[in-house]
Write a protein that holds these residues in place. Structure first.
Motif, PDB file in Angstrom:
ATOM      1  N   ILE A  22       0.852  -1.188   0.000  1.00  0.00           N
ATOM      2  CA  ILE A  22       0.000   0.000   0.000  1.00  0.00           C
ATOM      3  C   ILE A  22       0.885   1.235   0.000  1.00  0.00           C
ATOM      4  CG2 ILE A  22      -1.744   1.339   1.225  1.00  0.00           C
ATOM      5  CD1 ILE A  22      -2.743  -1.255   2.481  1.00  0.00           C
ATOM      6  N   TYR A  23       0.707   2.063  -1.020  1.00  0.00           N
ATOM      7  CA  TYR A  23       1.418   3.334  -1.121  1.00  0.00           C
ATOM      8  C   TYR A  23       0.450   4.463  -0.782  1.00  0.00           C
ATOM      9  CZ  TYR A  23       3.859   7.313  -3.228  1.00  0.00           C
ATOM     10  OH  TYR A  23       4.458   8.526  -3.441  1.00  0.00           O
ATOM     11  N   THR A  24       0.925   5.438  -0.017  1.00  0.00           N
ATOM     12  CA  THR A  24       0.074   6.544   0.410  1.00  0.00           C
ATOM     13  C   THR A  24       0.285   7.768  -0.462  1.00  0.00           C
ATOM     14  OG1 THR A  24       0.119   5.756   2.696  1.00  0.00           O
ATOM     15  CG2 THR A  24      -0.563   8.030   2.345  1.00  0.00           C
ATOM     16  N   GLY A  25      -0.788   8.192  -1.120  1.00  0.00           N
ATOM     17  CA  GLY A  25      -0.792   9.440  -1.884  1.00  0.00           C
ATOM     18  C   GLY A  25      -1.402  10.531  -1.029  1.00  0.00           C
ATOM     19  N   GLY A  26      -2.516  11.115  -1.485  1.00  0.00           N
ATOM     20  CA  GLY A  26      -3.171  12.146  -0.684  1.00  0.00           C
ATOM     21  C   GLY A  26      -4.168  12.947  -1.492  1.00  0.00           C
ATOM     22  N   HIS A  71      -5.582   7.359  -0.943  1.00  0.00           N
ATOM     23  CA  HIS A  71      -5.527   8.817  -0.941  1.00  0.00           C
ATOM     24  C   HIS A  71      -6.319   9.328   0.268  1.00  0.00           C
ATOM     25  CE1 HIS A  71      -3.527   9.134  -4.748  1.00  0.00           C
ATOM     26  NE2 HIS A  71      -4.532   8.644  -5.444  1.00  0.00           N
ATOM     27  N   PRO A  72      -5.663   9.544   1.411  1.00  0.00           N
ATOM     28  CA  PRO A  72      -6.383  10.066   2.566  1.00  0.00           C
ATOM     29  C   PRO A  72      -6.788  11.521   2.359  1.00  0.00           C
ATOM     30  CG  PRO A  72      -4.301   9.020   3.205  1.00  0.00           C
ATOM     31  CD  PRO A  72      -4.266   9.230   1.727  1.00  0.00           C
ATOM     32  N   GLY A  73      -7.938  11.875   2.964  1.00  0.00           N
ATOM     33  CA  GLY A  73      -8.266  13.282   3.086  1.00  0.00           C
ATOM     34  C   GLY A  73      -7.381  13.891   4.154  1.00  0.00           C
ATOM     35  N   MET A  74      -7.796  15.013   4.699  1.00  0.00           N
ATOM     36  CA  MET A  74      -7.039  15.660   5.766  1.00  0.00           C
ATOM     37  C   MET A  74      -7.231  14.855   7.050  1.00  0.00           C
ATOM     38  SD  MET A  74      -5.857  18.179   4.030  1.00  0.00           S
ATOM     39  CE  MET A  74      -5.652  19.918   4.369  1.00  0.00           C
ATOM     40  N   VAL A  75      -6.134  14.356   7.596  1.00  0.00           N
ATOM     41  CA  VAL A  75      -6.196  13.398   8.699  1.00  0.00           C
ATOM     42  C   VAL A  75      -6.089  14.137  10.033  1.00  0.00           C
ATOM     43  CG1 VAL A  75      -5.242  11.279   9.657  1.00  0.00           C
ATOM     44  CG2 VAL A  75      -5.066  11.731   7.189  1.00  0.00           C
ATOM     45  N   TYR A  76      -7.061  13.891  10.908  1.00  0.00           N
ATOM     46  CA  TYR A  76      -7.108  14.640  12.161  1.00  0.00           C
ATOM     47  C   TYR A  76      -7.383  13.736  13.341  1.00  0.00           C
ATOM     48  CZ  TYR A  76     -12.192  14.106  12.593  1.00  0.00           C
ATOM     49  OH  TYR A  76     -13.460  13.577  12.757  1.00  0.00           O
ATOM     50  N   ASP A  77      -7.155  14.265  14.528  1.00  0.00           N
ATOM     51  CA  ASP A  77      -7.767  13.739  15.744  1.00  0.00           C
ATOM     52  C   ASP A  77      -8.210  14.938  16.563  1.00  0.00           C
ATOM     53  OD1 ASP A  77      -5.618  14.629  17.403  1.00  0.00           O
ATOM     54  OD2 ASP A  77      -4.540  12.755  17.065  1.00  0.00           O
ATOM     55  N   SER A  78      -8.799  14.695  17.704  1.00  0.00           N
ATOM     56  CA  SER A  78      -9.404  15.793  18.461  1.00  0.00           C
ATOM     57  C   SER A  78      -8.395  16.851  18.881  1.00  0.00           C
ATOM     58  CB  SER A  78     -10.098  15.247  19.719  1.00  0.00           C
ATOM     59  OG  SER A  78     -11.132  14.357  19.358  1.00  0.00           O
ATOM     60  N   VAL A  82     -12.951  27.715   2.493  1.00  0.00           N
ATOM     61  CA  VAL A  82     -12.268  26.567   1.883  1.00  0.00           C
ATOM     62  C   VAL A  82     -12.697  25.288   2.585  1.00  0.00           C
ATOM     63  CG1 VAL A  82     -10.013  25.419   1.738  1.00  0.00           C
ATOM     64  CG2 VAL A  82     -10.256  27.780   0.990  1.00  0.00           C
ATOM     65  N   ARG A  83     -13.088  24.280   1.801  1.00  0.00           N
ATOM     66  CA  ARG A  83     -13.545  23.005   2.358  1.00  0.00           C
ATOM     67  C   ARG A  83     -12.427  21.962   2.330  1.00  0.00           C
ATOM     68  NH1 ARG A  83     -18.735  23.353  -1.469  1.00  0.00           N
ATOM     69  NH2 ARG A  83     -17.021  24.223  -2.701  1.00  0.00           N
ATOM     70  N   TRP A  84     -12.376  21.193   3.393  1.00  0.00           N
ATOM     71  CA  TRP A  84     -11.424  20.089   3.481  1.00  0.00           C
ATOM     72  C   TRP A  84     -12.173  18.763   3.588  1.00  0.00           C
ATOM     73  CZ3 TRP A  84      -7.248  21.548   7.723  1.00  0.00           C
ATOM     74  CH2 TRP A  84      -6.495  22.629   7.261  1.00  0.00           C
ATOM     75  N   PRO A  85     -11.779  17.742   2.807  1.00  0.00           N
ATOM     76  CA  PRO A  85     -12.268  16.382   3.072  1.00  0.00           C
ATOM     77  C   PRO A  85     -11.503  15.833   4.272  1.00  0.00           C
ATOM     78  CG  PRO A  85     -10.739  16.365   1.226  1.00  0.00           C
ATOM     79  CD  PRO A  85     -10.871  17.800   1.656  1.00  0.00           C
ATOM     80  N   LEU A  86     -12.185  15.152   5.164  1.00  0.00           N
ATOM     81  CA  LEU A  86     -11.576  14.804   6.446  1.00  0.00           C
ATOM     82  C   LEU A  86     -11.738  13.340   6.796  1.00  0.00           C
ATOM     83  CD1 LEU A  86     -12.991  18.007   7.960  1.00  0.00           C
ATOM     84  CD2 LEU A  86     -10.568  17.456   8.223  1.00  0.00           C
ATOM     85  N   VAL A  87     -10.755  12.827   7.544  1.00  0.00           N
ATOM     86  CA  VAL A  87     -10.835  11.459   8.060  1.00  0.00           C
ATOM     87  C   VAL A  87     -10.082  11.411   9.383  1.00  0.00           C
ATOM     88  CG1 VAL A  87      -8.807  10.701   6.718  1.00  0.00           C
ATOM     89  CG2 VAL A  87     -10.469   9.009   7.549  1.00  0.00           C
ATOM     90  N   HIS A  88     -10.714  10.821  10.387  1.00  0.00           N
ATOM     91  CA  HIS A  88     -10.067  10.645  11.682  1.00  0.00           C
ATOM     92  C   HIS A  88      -8.997   9.571  11.562  1.00  0.00           C
ATOM     93  CE1 HIS A  88      -9.542   9.657  15.948  1.00  0.00           C
ATOM     94  NE2 HIS A  88     -10.122  10.809  16.229  1.00  0.00           N
TER      95      HIS A  88
END
Length: 292
Positions: free
Chosen positions: A104-108, A154-161, A187-193
């Motif tokens: 698995i290769y990570t893009g974004g 391709h992860p969206g913007m990766v966050y935690d609390s 500006v909108r961001w696609p997000l994933v925890h």
């Protein structure tokens, strides 16, 4: 499965490590320093000494595993060159392997550029920032190699609390006493925890389709203005966020900071349909309103 994880001490990689171990996999993880390797060992992985920038020193470890996950990020002027070199060395190492390794290769999400009102899917054309343009051929190299079972996420913007992609907001509040928004508030961001993303990596290494691409966004798009105001309210800051221009952010952080100002929306319906991915963090504003 026996899996080699690259980036296992990072925000994303540490969550991936936890997810893989919880699902019963054995994990070898690359560690650049003694401290990193001790951390990996405490987390339950078998440390492999090495640096992503010098893969020839440790690449033989790929013969000990069934799959490899690249979740490392070497932010800086040489990050793309490091990535390209690693992939080239990996493919060369495995060209005569008796067993096909899953990789698995990570893009974004920034590879898709500005999407505006459109919600991009895995079929959307790439339109990367100039500083990430060289990643696109690397993605194609992974997907078309005939000596691996290559996949791309391709992860969206990766966050935690308490951070992730929002680290710069918290840093600004600590250092400056106020938060900054790069570009525009709408500006909108696609997000994933990070925990949901980690689950998707595990599902992909287990059941992902060779030569396929999967987007990872649990939330199609939320404005950074809403997010920043929510964080400011949580921290009790009396000063409203300040909008700063992209050029200023690039001078301070690097050319890649232009990604913060991309208005994007992204769908991960494919991962949900094919792999049964069911993210649980679906309200980013609720997540960042309260500390863990």
């Amino acid at each position: 499965m026996r899996i080699l994880l690259l980036g296992g001490t990072g925000s994303i990689g540490s969550a991936v490590l936890e997810s893989l171990l919880a699902r019963g996999h054995e994990v070898l993880a690359l560690g650049r320093s003694d401290e990193a390797r001790k951390k990996l060992l405490r987390a339950g992985a078998t440390p492999v000494a090495g640096d992503l920038a010098e893969p020839t020193h440790w690449i033989g470890a790929v013969h000990q595993v069934d799959g490899i996950i690249q979740a490392a990020a070497e932010w800086g002027d040489q990050m793309n060159e490091i990535d390209q070199h690693f992939v080239t060395v990996l493919l060369d190492e495995l060209k005569d392997s008796d067993a096909t390794k899953r990789f698995i290769y990570t893009g974004g999400c920034w590879l898709f550029g500005e999407t505006g009102e459109d919600i991009c899917t895995e079929q959307s054309p790439y339109d990367p920032l100039a500083c990430f343009a060289s990643v696109v051929p690397t993605v194609e190299q992974v997907l078309t190699a005939d000596n691996i079972c290559g996949m791309v996420i391709h992860p969206g913007m990766v966050y935690d609390s308490n951070g992730g992609v929002f680290d710069h907001i918290f840093d600004d509040v600590r250092k400056l006493g106020y938060a900054r928004i790069i570009g525009r508030e709408d500006v909108r961001w696609p997000l994933v925890h990070r925990d949901d993303l980690a689950t998707l990596y595990a599902l992909m290494i287990e059941n992902g389709r060779c030569g396929d691409v999967y987007n990872a966004a649990a939330i199609n798009g939320v404005t950074i203005g809403e997010i920043t105001h929510t964080i400011v309210k949580r921290l009790g800051i009396g000063t409203d966020p300040v909008v700063t221009d992209v050029e200023t952010a690039q001078r301070e952080l690097g050319s890649w900071a232009a990604g913060y100002a991309l208005d994007q929306q992204m769908s991960a319906q494919k991962a949900m349909d094919q792999l049964g991915w069911r993210p649980t963090h679906l309200d980013v504003l609720a997540d960042v309103a309260l500390a863990d």
